[in-house]
Scaffold this motif. Structure first.
Motif: not given
Length: 262
Positions: A255-261
């Motif tokens: 999820w972090a890989e998807t949403w964290v810039q």
């Protein structure tokens, strides 16, 4: 009339009821969270391992986790921290029916585990069931005389020494199942962290053959899906294929890989 309680089917009974080609799929609960335990029990997994060996899960927490899982179809199995008579007595008395004892390397280790889970004259379990959740405080009719019906004992083979002694360990009367731990087995073989190394998988399947020849079911831990399928094809009757903490971390990282810039 006093209310009488009947305890759930044991893990040994569930394994014994498997048909040809069938297996039980399970997962670990390592977080100590009753919410995680209840989710695992409600997920459709057929058994759930509460790990008191490598997790911050003590006696009181184990009791809470068992209560959280009560009423769901998944069978709870508790891995005790060590093959110790006093600790095993406490886990049994708090209501853990299905025990997994780690680091059983020899026939004498296996015999000690069997003695710990049975009342005299078969074993050395201390008698305190009237005061304990095991008998639901005497709400289970005739608990003392029927206690053997309510307990399932699995021992863990997870060293090169144990692999060599697998046939003797499995042959001990009172051992219901054998569970193979590839992680510690790999470490004992000088292959730390290499659970799928060919030498390790060969040792695992060698253990399967020895255990099945002794007439006992065998299971294994395998988080790698391909390896789990191979072990099932090799005759494993039950497997652990994930853990609450691992699933949460993997999901959170994805999820972090998807949403964290950045």
């Amino acid at each position: 009339m006093p209310f009488r309680v009947e305890l759930p089917q044991t893990f040994a009974d569930r394994v014994a009821g498997l048909g040809d080609g069938e297996h039980l799929a399970g997962m670990w609960v390592c977080s100590g969270s009753p919410v995680a335990a209840e989710i695992a029990a409600a997920s459709g997994m057929q058994w759930v391992l509460i790990d008191a060996e490598h997790s911050p899960i003590g006696l009181e927490t184990t009791t809470s986790l068992l209560r959280a899982m009560n009423g769901y179809p998944a069978t709870p199995v508790v891995r005790v921290p060590v093959n110790d008579t006093v600790l095993i007595k406490q886990y049994l008395d708090l209501g853990a029916q299905n025990l997994l004892v780690p680091m059983v390397d020899t026939k004498s280790d296996a015999e000690a585990a069997v003695a710990a889970v049975h009342y005299p004259p078969k074993g050395v379990r201390g008698v305190g069931s009237a005061l304990a959740r095991a008998s639901r405080w005497n709400a289970v009719d005739g608990y003392l005389g029927r206690a053997d019906e309510f307990v399932s004992l699995t021992v863990q083979i997870e060293s090169a020494t144990a692999v060599d002694n697998a046939a003797e360990i499995a042959a001990v009367d009172g051992i219901d199942q054998i569970f193979v731990g590839p992680s510690d087995l790999a470490a004992s073989m000088g292959l730390l962290g290499q659970q799928t190394h060919p030498d390790v998988t060969e040792a695992v399947t060698q253990t399967f053959e020895a255990v099945k020849a002794a007439g006992k079911p065998v299971g294994v831990n395998a988080f790698d899906p391909d390896q789990a399928r191979k072990y099932l094809e090799a005759g494993a009757s039950f497997v652990l294929v994930g853990a609450d903490v691992g699933l949460m971390m993997n999901g959170a990282r994805a999820w972090a890989e998807t949403w964290v810039q950045g």
